[in-house]
Design an enzyme around this catalytic site. Sequence first.
Site, short mmCIF file in Angstrom:
data_model
loop_
_atom_site.label_atom_id
_atom_site.label_comp_id
_atom_site.label_asym_id
_atom_site.label_seq_id
_atom_site.Cartn_x
_atom_site.Cartn_y
_atom_site.Cartn_z
CB SER A 178 14.79 34.12 43.17
OG SER A 178 14.57 32.72 42.49
CG ASP A 274 16.89 34.86 35.74
OD1 ASP A 274 17.23 33.47 35.84
OD2 ASP A 274 16.87 35.76 36.31
CG HIS A 341 18.63 33.76 39.38
ND1 HIS A 341 17.29 34.11 38.82
CD2 HIS A 341 18.11 33.36 40.71
CE1 HIS A 341 16.47 33.98 39.54
NE2 HIS A 341 16.88 33.34 40.74
#
Length: 403
Positions: A178, A274, A341
């Site tokens: 991330s 995502d 994610h």
Amino acid sequence: MPGGPRTCPRTVVLLVNFLVVQLSAEGITLVGITYVTDAVTKGAVCLDGSPPAYHFSEGFGAGINNWLVHFEGGGWCNNATSCISRRDTRLGSSKYMAKEVAFLGILSNEQEFNPDFYNWNRIRVRYCDGASYTGDVEVVDPITNLHFRGARVFQAIIDDLLSRGMKKAENAIMSGCSAGGLTSILHCDQFRALLPSEAKVKCLSDAGYFIHVNDISGAPHIEEFYSQVVATHGSAKILPASCTSKMKPGLCFFPQNIVTEIQTPMFFLNAAYDSWQIKNILAPSGSDCHGIWQSCKHDLEKCSESQLKVIQDFRTDFLTALSRASGSPSSGMFIDGCYVHCQSENQETWFKNDSPEIDRTTIAKAVGDWYYDRNHFQKIDCAYPCNPTCYNNFYYHHEQPNI
């Protein structure tokens, strides 16, 4: 008895032993924290002025001179108010970080769960600067006591690891999830430059390819947010000059605008759908005042036909943005059609019997083959919902804060 029923010592011992066995069975290792206290004198500190930190599991056997430095995620803060809200949490202060964290997935020390990197020196760098390690503002506001020093933190962490043996690295990977995945893109060449010239160095970005698109209302939500992050943290001077000389600095926070300049080999691990980007970039709460998208964002199976069309268009936009990274023969790519994610930190998605696959290849195998030059893996999955191995991919507890 005050405090609840009494537990016999033997029961406690048996319970602890049971938990240890369970953790071991899942390939999980608990690793203690290391504070880089020397960094404080250099001004390399978290948002609240506390020292940066990481967790370090030493390599062994053939992996003793191999290093995997993994940067965790946690979103960003774009102004004093949002940064203050992080300042007294683990995302802004090492005072609030867990003393031990679980190492699994790409950080596991078990060959069964992490076949190519299990015996490397594995480091999880804690995230506490709020700008993917790009901030560098000298002045500290005496009222908020906010320190925007992420770029110095990055340098201090790497310097500390070099002193612990990474200066002898033969193989090295900088990875991240991330906001940490964005870190691995923004700082990839810097990481390469700080390591021995003879070392084999590559970078891995997991769920870090955030794209420049408008939200469902047509507003440039993420563009405005990133511009505020860059302005607040003084990131412009840290971002690539080759980009900031051509466009507004905030736009250089988007990987699609800088990837063509990266010289170090890089692997892009991302879901084409995502889940964080769909929830926060495509359909943020501010653009969905009546909550029409809430069920859809939670589970794609609950999306209407028109919502699925918007999400499929997002995939098209994502792949267009990603195409700028696919030209290099040294780059690797695993772009699955799952709704998730971050996948490298989770054992379920990294390497297990029911992990997601593309062309019968797991993420762990794809990354290992690419790093060791066994196979130039660069695959993009078919469109949702065609991949049956995606069923195991709803891990909301690993998602990052909303923006």
